[in-house]
Enzyme design. Structure first.
Site, mmCIF file in Angstrom:
data_model
loop_
_atom_site.group_PDB
_atom_site.id
_atom_site.type_symbol
_atom_site.label_atom_id
_atom_site.label_comp_id
_atom_site.label_asym_id
_atom_site.label_seq_id
_atom_site.Cartn_x
_atom_site.Cartn_y
_atom_site.Cartn_z
ATOM 1 N N THR A 91 0.813 -1.221 0.000
ATOM 2 C CA THR A 91 0.000 0.000 0.000
ATOM 3 C C THR A 91 0.845 1.269 0.000
ATOM 4 O OG1 THR A 91 -0.154 0.007 2.417
ATOM 5 C CG2 THR A 91 -1.904 -1.144 1.205
ATOM 6 N N GLY A 92 2.162 1.130 0.102
ATOM 7 C CA GLY A 92 3.027 2.302 0.118
ATOM 8 C C GLY A 92 3.376 2.803 -1.266
ATOM 9 N N GLN A 93 4.115 3.895 -1.306
ATOM 10 C CA GLN A 93 4.526 4.505 -2.574
ATOM 11 C C GLN A 93 5.258 3.509 -3.468
ATOM 12 O OE1 GLN A 93 7.032 8.419 -3.693
ATOM 13 N NE2 GLN A 93 8.247 6.932 -2.574
ATOM 14 N N ASP A 94 6.309 2.890 -2.943
ATOM 15 C CA ASP A 94 7.130 1.996 -3.755
ATOM 16 C C ASP A 94 6.367 0.733 -4.129
ATOM 17 O OD1 ASP A 94 9.011 3.917 -3.363
ATOM 18 O OD2 ASP A 94 10.397 2.666 -2.221
ATOM 19 N N ASP B 66 1.246 -9.542 8.428
ATOM 20 C CA ASP B 66 1.898 -8.468 9.171
ATOM 21 C C ASP B 66 3.341 -8.880 9.433
ATOM 22 O OD1 ASP B 66 2.760 -6.740 11.411
ATOM 23 O OD2 ASP B 66 0.660 -6.117 11.442
ATOM 24 N N ALA C 43 7.976 -3.204 3.278
ATOM 25 C CA ALA C 43 7.185 -2.780 4.430
ATOM 26 C C ALA C 43 8.091 -2.255 5.537
ATOM 27 C CB ALA C 43 6.343 -3.942 4.950
ATOM 28 N N SER D 276 8.178 3.872 8.042
ATOM 29 C CA SER D 276 9.148 4.526 7.164
ATOM 30 C C SER D 276 9.268 6.034 7.334
ATOM 31 C CB SER D 276 8.794 4.223 5.700
ATOM 32 O OG SER D 276 7.484 4.652 5.403
ATOM 33 N N THR E 240 18.236 1.903 3.333
ATOM 34 C CA THR E 240 17.980 3.338 3.179
ATOM 35 C C THR E 240 19.229 4.168 3.430
ATOM 36 O OG1 THR E 240 16.767 5.227 4.130
ATOM 37 C CG2 THR E 240 17.222 3.397 5.591
ATOM 38 N N GLU F 120 19.268 6.684 5.174
ATOM 39 C CA GLU F 120 19.242 7.140 6.571
ATOM 40 C C GLU F 120 20.184 6.331 7.450
ATOM 41 O OE1 GLU F 120 17.717 9.675 8.112
ATOM 42 O OE2 GLU F 120 16.736 10.468 6.317
ATOM 43 N N TYR G 183 14.423 5.128 13.165
ATOM 44 C CA TYR G 183 14.182 4.541 11.851
ATOM 45 C C TYR G 183 15.487 4.072 11.212
ATOM 46 C CZ TYR G 183 13.387 4.443 6.791
ATOM 47 O OH TYR G 183 13.361 4.088 5.467
ATOM 48 N N LYS H 75 16.532 0.231 10.383
ATOM 49 C CA LYS H 75 16.865 -0.152 9.011
ATOM 50 C C LYS H 75 18.265 -0.771 8.926
ATOM 51 C CE LYS H 75 13.671 0.607 5.846
ATOM 52 N NZ LYS H 75 13.257 -0.462 4.913
#
Length: 334
Positions: free
Chosen positions: A13-16, A59, A82, A85, A128, A130, A156, A160
């Site tokens: 359901t996310g952007q990517d 999940d 997932a 984020s 990421t 980050e 985050y 990650k």
């Protein structure tokens, strides 16, 4: 006729996830998506847009549901996108961030391993920029690459980094095909409204149409390496098509500040000076901020033949145009 390749995407359901599902379908894949909850508010829109997508409830914090998802989809490729984020959100909910973004990666890897698909399923782990954190910047002017030092500056980023290292560990310990894409900031029309770029373009569109007066933001000086999500998702696919599992930085190789993003976004709607429309709110400022994130994508360009196509001004234009159309539709329905 050859068997269609199957892909399982977490974070569908996310952007990517949305970009990737569409691209894989165009390539002839049978696409499965992991979705949280019986009454997920994004489910109806996702099913309407992608009728060929098969959704599986699950999940990342529930290992049993992941095992079932792997058994049902029997994927040739698994893209673990997932995560919790949002960097700012991770400061407020660090435990949940760790459970999903860190331990969730372990649960995905174990689901593939214990179902006996450890040698037949290629896994993409979404790492990421980050993780670098903007400190220990050992390549001034050249950007972070796959060998740069990590120093995450948020819950985050820390979570990650665990996901990144456990993915590499499973590659080395079990001989699994696990590749990590260390992606720098990538944006687009599917970006959530809580992210600064989409918050800006959505706000600019609504200001242009008289639907809101201003935009509240935090610090405006940080610089990021911003690219288009559609380009980066194509890079994810290329990473899993490589002969050997490996880690790759995907980036544009240039940075721009939030102020630069604001300038271009407002210019798209004919406003030369954005300052009267932007309020800096301390509640949107993070306890620790990353000054600059610049990536070096030379390995991905050389080895995978990947290169971004959408430049920074085009990215901003694309997002503003999308949000203007959306705002006009919302105004017509009001």
């Amino acid at each position: 006729m050859a068997e269609a390749r199957r892909a399982l995407i977490t974070g569908i359901t996310g952007q990517d996830g949305g970009h990737l599902a569409l691209q894989l379908h165009e390539k002839g894949y049978e696409v499965y998506g992991l979705i949280r909850g019986q009454n997920n508010p994004r489910r109806a829109a996702l099913e309407a847009e992608m009728p060929n997508l098969t959704l599986i409830e699950g999940d990342l914090t529930d290992p049993t549901s992941l095992i079932r998802a792997v058994e049902v989809s029997n994927p040739h490729e698994l893209y673990n996108l997932a995560a919790i984020s949002h960097v700012g959100y991770s400061f407020k909910n660090p435990t949940l961030t760790a459970d999903v973004t860190a331990t969730g990666v372990l649960n995905v890897l174990e689901a593939v391993r214990v179902t006996g698909r450890d040698q037949s399923t290629r896994i993409y782990q979404a790492s990421t920029s980050e993780m670098f954190g903007g400190l220990d910047y050992n390549r001034p002017g050249a950007g972070y690459n796959e060998d740069s030092l990590f120093h995450p500056r948020s819950p985050y980023g820390v979570a990650k980094l665990y996901g990144h290292w456990i993915a590499r560990n499973y590659r080395e310990a079990y001989g699994m095909f696990v590749s990590c894409g260390i992606l720098f900031n990538h944006e687009g029309e599917r970006r959530g409204l809580e992210f600064v770029t989409r918050k800006i373009t959505h706000g600019v569109a609504r200001i242009k149409l008289g639907l809101q007066a201003n935009i509240e933001l935090g610090d405006l000086w940080p610089k990021r390496d911003w690219g288009y999500a559609g380009d980066f998702v194509e890079g994810m696919w290329k990473i899993l098509q490589h002969d050997e599992p490996d880690d790759f930085v995907l980036a544009t190789g240039e940075t721009h500040s939030i102020e630069e993003f604001l300038t271009l976004a407002f210019a798209e709607v004919g406003i030369d000076d954005w300052r009267p429309y932007v309020i800096q709110n301390p509640t949107h400022m993070r306890p620790t901020e990353v000054d600059i994130l610049l990536g070096d994508p030379s390995k991905a360009e050389r080895v995978l033949g990947w290169k971004r196509r959408v430049d920074f001004p085009e990215l901003v234009r694309l997002m503003v145009e999308h949000d203007l159309k959306l705002a006009r539709m919302q105004r017509a329905l009001a």
